[in-house]
Design an enzyme around this catalytic site. Structure first.
Site, short mmCIF file in Angstrom:
data_model
loop_
_atom_site.label_atom_id
_atom_site.label_comp_id
_atom_site.label_asym_id
_atom_site.label_seq_id
_atom_site.Cartn_x
_atom_site.Cartn_y
_atom_site.Cartn_z
N MET A 78 40.51 -16.02 39.63
CA MET A 78 40.75 -16.89 40.78
C MET A 78 39.53 -17.77 41.08
O MET A 78 38.45 -17.56 40.53
CB MET A 78 41.09 -16.04 42.01
CG MET A 78 42.36 -15.22 41.86
SD MET A 78 42.70 -14.19 43.29
CE MET A 78 43.09 -15.42 44.53
N ASP A 237 44.85 -13.10 39.46
CA ASP A 237 44.83 -11.84 38.70
C ASP A 237 45.08 -10.61 39.55
O ASP A 237 45.81 -9.70 39.15
CB ASP A 237 43.54 -11.71 37.90
CG ASP A 237 42.27 -11.93 38.72
OD1 ASP A 237 42.36 -12.13 39.96
OD2 ASP A 237 41.18 -11.92 38.13
#
Length: 492
Positions: A78, A237
């Site tokens: 991210m 994720d």
């Protein structure tokens, strides 16, 4: 039917092949380097991610009927800032989640714009890893590059763009940009104004399971895929790992022991941490979560083993740690190799060993590294409990979770049972599950998780005697950051 899940990670891209029954048929990976051009900087060339995907997918499909692939989902690291020009070309290397160059921009957002103001716009406060401070840094330090921006992307969204030609993102990944109004799942116009952006420079928002497009015909031929493969928006994720471990719907928890460490706690509706220590993010099932993040989780053990001990046998090294020493180690490790997020929000924090004596052994220090990460996760859980978020048990995944010793330490320190999911690659598995929902195999993410996620029937239960010992040691460990905080300000 077959489904592909991609995990665009910090050190490697993982590709997973799943059938409609949820069986993992194959996993492939391709590694790549990270560049550290200045102290505290962390960058990657987005072409590395795309090359890894092009390398992995053909290998993933070897021996399988590729014509059965119907959908693909991506997840990934991210916060990374990927900026493209009008031709869709990358302007500069991506600035990653663990980059700490933006501490002055974070100070500006939290002090000048104001913590309460930023939180009212987004549900969160500024951290050095988030995307918006990186945009401010780029505007101040590389104004020519900033002026060329036609589109701001995140790592897995860049891959989806290469696959489909569509500039998209999902609400979970967008939550970590500090540009999203998380409560309303829409771009925040006030934050766009603060960062000097127009909405046309941001990708189109989707929910994680929604289809954004199909794999382009020429890309399908290159990868060995049939035409018409759906691509869903995917997820960050941690949100994808939550799907892959079944942490879907309110009141669930998943711990990720990856390069970083996270505790992902689903909530009943949108909820914020009144002291701004936890992230308030969207979840991949359409709900919300609170997340605590430590910037160096299993990465601490990698550093200790690879760089310091220069030992490759992790299992043998941990075998030197005697079970009877758990809860009795007087060596402490602060795991702040890249600064820290939860609960300190301090990019200046650094790692430290404290309490060593002449009789301190190599095993004591290895144990201290494992315990230090567990204590830091306990900080995250404590912040949630202060917000009256009840966590009674959790799933656990990631590379660090493969260690039985480390799992036991985490269970004892946190005082909660831990469940082991069926696959170690929970983020990629979650991405494949999102692809299955996108293809219409399941009506929603919750139904998909209920049908496909399996966990080991054996739980890692906390040892109550060791747990009581760890509580006292945690109190000592917890006092170390305040004692060193003023020192950190002087050495950077």
């Amino acid at each position: 039917m077959l489904f592909i899940g991609l995990d665009i990670g910090t050190s490697a891209t993982k590709c997973l092949l799943m059938n409609e029954a949820g069986a993992v048929l194959n996993i492939e990976r391709a590694s790549y380097p990270t560049s550290f051009p200045e102290p505290g900087w962390s960058e990657q060339d987005p072409e590395l991610w795309w090359n890894a995907v092009c390398d992995c997918i053909p290998r993933l499909l070897e021996g399988f009927d590729a014509s059965q692939v119907v959908a693909l989902g991506s997840c990934g690291q991210m916060h990374g800032l990927v900026v493209l020009d009008e031709k869709g070309e990358v302007i500069r290397p991506a600035i990653l989640w663990n980059d700490s160059r933006t501490r002055y921009q974070v100070d500006y957002l939290n002090r000048e714009v104001g913590v309460k103001t930023v939180a009212s716009y987004t549900g969160n406060v500024a951290y050095t890893g988030f995307t918006a401070p990186k945009l401010l840094w780029l505007r101040e330090e590389e104004p020519v590059n900033f002026s060329r921006i036609a589109k701001v992307m995140l790592p897995k969204d860049y891959v989806n763009l290469r696959l489909t030609g569509v500039a998209s993102t999902d609400c979970t990944d967008a939550s970590g940009t500090l540009l999203l109004d998380v409560r309303n799942r829409s771009w925040s116009r006030p934050m766009m104004s603060v960062c000097g952006l127009r909405e046309c420079q941001l990708p189109q928002l989707f929910e994680s399971w929604e289809t954004v497009g199909e794999v382009l015909p020429e890309i399908a031929r290159q990868l060995g895929l049939p035409e018409g493969v759906r691509v869903c928006a995917g997820a960050g994720d941690n949100a994808s790992a939550a799907v892959g471990t079944g942490a879907v719907g309110p009141g669930r928890c998943n711990i990720v022991m990856g390069t970083a460490g996270t505790i992902f706690m689903t909530t009943e509706g949108f909820l914020t941490d009144g002291r701004n220590r936890l992230h308030s993010f969207c979840s991949a099932d359409g709900g919300f979560n609170l997340m605590g993040c430590i910037l160096t989780g299993a990465g601490c053990n990698g550093w200790w083993m690879d760089e310091i001990l220069q030992a490759s046998d992790y299992e043998a090294e941990q075998a030197l740690v005697q079970g009877g020493r758990l809860g009795q180690n007087d060596v402490y490790f602060l795991p702040y190799l890249m600064g820290e997020r939860t609960p300190h929000n301090d990019p200046r924090a650094r790692a430290a060993f404290v309490g060593m004596r002449m009789d301190t052994s190599r095993a004591d220090m290895t144990q201290a590294v494992l315990e230090g990460v567990a204590y830091a996760l306990c900080d995250c859980l404590g912040a949630a409990r202060e917000e009256e978020v009840e966590v009674l048990a959790s799933t656990i995944c990631g590379g660090g979770a493969k260690s039985p010793l480390w799992r036991a330490i985490v269970a004892d320190v946190l005082g909660i049972p831990l469940q082991i999911p069926q696959t170690e690659q929970a983020p990629a598995f979650g991405a494949a599950m999102l692809a299955a929902v996108s293809a219409g195999l399941y009506p929603d993410v919750g139904e998909c998780a209920h049908a496909l996620v399996k966990v080991s029937p054996r739980m890692v239960m906390p040892n109550l005697k060791i747990r009581s010992l760890y509580q006292g040691h945690y109190d000592v460990w917890h006092s170390l950051y305040p004692a060193l905080q003023s020192v950190y300000q002087q050495i950077l």
